[in-house]
Scaffold this motif. Sequence first.
Motif, PDB file in Angstrom:
ATOM      1  N   ARG A  29       2.846   9.924  -9.648  1.00  0.00           N
ATOM      2  CA  ARG A  29       2.058  10.116 -10.860  1.00  0.00           C
ATOM      3  C   ARG A  29       1.375  11.484 -10.837  1.00  0.00           C
ATOM      4  N   GLN A  64       0.837  -1.202   0.000  1.00  0.00           N
ATOM      5  CA  GLN A  64       0.000   0.000   0.000  1.00  0.00           C
ATOM      6  C   GLN A  64       0.871   1.252   0.000  1.00  0.00           C
ATOM      7  N   LEU A 101       3.229  17.878 -16.349  1.00  0.00           N
ATOM      8  CA  LEU A 101       2.808  17.767 -17.751  1.00  0.00           C
ATOM      9  C   LEU A 101       1.756  18.820 -18.071  1.00  0.00           C
ATOM     10  N   LYS A 102       0.821  19.006 -17.133  1.00  0.00           N
ATOM     11  CA  LYS A 102      -0.241  19.997 -17.344  1.00  0.00           C
ATOM     12  C   LYS A 102       0.357  21.403 -17.437  1.00  0.00           C
ATOM     13  N   GLU A 138       3.391  22.311 -18.275  1.00  0.00           N
ATOM     14  CA  GLU A 138       4.153  22.509 -19.502  1.00  0.00           C
ATOM     15  C   GLU A 138       3.208  22.667 -20.695  1.00  0.00           C
ATOM     16  N   LEU A 179       3.876  14.099 -11.632  1.00  0.00           N
ATOM     17  CA  LEU A 179       4.175  14.058 -13.064  1.00  0.00           C
ATOM     18  C   LEU A 179       3.026  14.675 -13.864  1.00  0.00           C
ATOM     19  N   ALA A 180       1.814  14.302 -13.511  1.00  0.00           N
ATOM     20  CA  ALA A 180       0.644  14.841 -14.221  1.00  0.00           C
ATOM     21  C   ALA A 180       0.611  16.362 -14.101  1.00  0.00           C
ATOM     22  N   LEU A 225       2.521   1.686  -3.367  1.00  0.00           N
ATOM     23  CA  LEU A 225       1.490   2.082  -4.325  1.00  0.00           C
ATOM     24  C   LEU A 225       1.138   3.549  -4.146  1.00  0.00           C
ATOM     25  N   GLN A 226       1.050   3.956  -2.885  1.00  0.00           N
ATOM     26  CA  GLN A 226       0.713   5.356  -2.595  1.00  0.00           C
ATOM     27  C   GLN A 226       1.823   6.275  -3.122  1.00  0.00           C
ATOM     28  N   ASP A 266       3.634   5.619  -5.662  1.00  0.00           N
ATOM     29  CA  ASP A 266       3.413   5.669  -7.114  1.00  0.00           C
ATOM     30  C   ASP A 266       2.322   6.668  -7.452  1.00  0.00           C
ATOM     31  N   VAL A 267       1.235   6.611  -6.672  1.00  0.00           N
ATOM     32  CA  VAL A 267       0.112   7.527  -6.918  1.00  0.00           C
ATOM     33  C   VAL A 267       0.602   8.972  -6.789  1.00  0.00           C
TER      34      VAL A 267
END
Lengths: 228, 245
Positions: free
Chosen positions: A79, A69, A86-87, A89, A82-83, A72-73, A75-76
């Motif tokens: 992410r 967990q 990306l937004k 840029e 990163l998102a 995974l957290q 990773d979340v």
Amino acid sequence: MDNAKKWQIPIFITFLLLGILLSVQFRTQQNFLGDLSLQKSDDLVLMLKKLHDKRGELEKGLRELEQQQRSLQADVNARETLAESLKNESEQLKMALGLTPVRGPGITITITTESPMVYLDLVDIINELWASQAEAIAINDQRITPWTSIYWNKTNLTLTINGKEILYPCTIKAIGNQDKLESGLRLLGGILDDLAIYKVYPVIKRVEEIELPAAPPPTLNYLQKSAS
Amino acid sequence: MKLNKWQLPLTLVFFISGILLVSVLNSLAASYHTRWHQKNQNLVALIQTQEKIIGRLEEDIEKTRTSLARSQEVLAAGKEELQNLQEKLSELKVQAGLVEAIGPGIVITLDDNRKGAEATQAKNPGQFQAGDFLIHDKHILYIVNELRVGGAEAISVNDQRIVTSSDIRCVGPMILVNTTRLAPPYTIKAIGNPDRLGSVLEMQDSEYNILKMAGFPVNLEKKSKVVIPPYKGSYQFTSAQPKEE
């Protein structure tokens, strides 16, 4: 008959007592089986040991799940970071391409009907504004993009931008540092002096908040990202 | 002898009763035997504690499994979102000239008219103006504009990528594009429909044609593959900000 009666009663009583005793004994046995504390100690110890083992396994399982967990957290979270980048840029590039409506301080340049302006004057003015570090430009609410085409339509005899006639008074709006933008235009021997030769006298105004619309997204049919 | 008739069974019954009674008393006595009972009480207490802990652990495991499943769903959904964002950004980067571009188009070369200058200087030194034989910033600016009219999707001048905010101007005899100094000969590349680009450039009154007529060594070539380098500058915004819709 007399004799029979004589022993029948005691026998009856005896059997009755016997029955009661049997049932009491049975009940005791039942309780004995149901109550843990009445079990053999060895069995209890064995049971405790098994429970202990089970607890160990469960704890291990829980630790593994929690570990999963946590990663995974992470990773979340990664992410999401990163998102977000990306937004950001994308947003910046959309602004640069004129695909996002923008606002900010700047100047407006208005040219009225009487001036015999030619399309190249517009090209010159826009080039001068970019040179003065304009951040966004529009002509009569047509946002300037890398694909903006400004030309003289020889059939209709109209000044044209992106296929649409430029109507007068024509207003060029530019967002950026007002001092730089204005001094760029007013440079000695610069664009205003050039235009004055042809009796074109644009009116320059500083505006604290200019809003520029977005251009529609381009349809590119030939441009491709190179494979490398 | 008459008495004997019922004495025997009765004796038997009492005998059995006695045995039963003893066994009952025995088991009762055994169950309340203090030391043994006390020890078992302790074991039972330990067992109950373990059972409670196990119950809690099982609950925790179930909860963790549920939240794990939720995180997995979020992550899986996020992967798709992330992919969309990446694709969108990659498309924008192509449009904004941040990656090397490739495609059909045209390549134009322009050079200063040295031959014309020498000839005029020899023939007519009084009328010689050096500026008349040089490629100026405006020539390049107007050709770039004509390429845009011709539907150019990417343009470069001497490998300087032309972006929205690129300015083309001169400082003295030097032409600057994206504030980078360029030297002749100038090579202008454009990606787009080669025929359409060519037809705009070769119009009677086009900037390119005017240079050609004036005797400048110019050349225009349609190509099936033109490679245009990426924009190396940055996009910075200090005054403009996105307008919330």
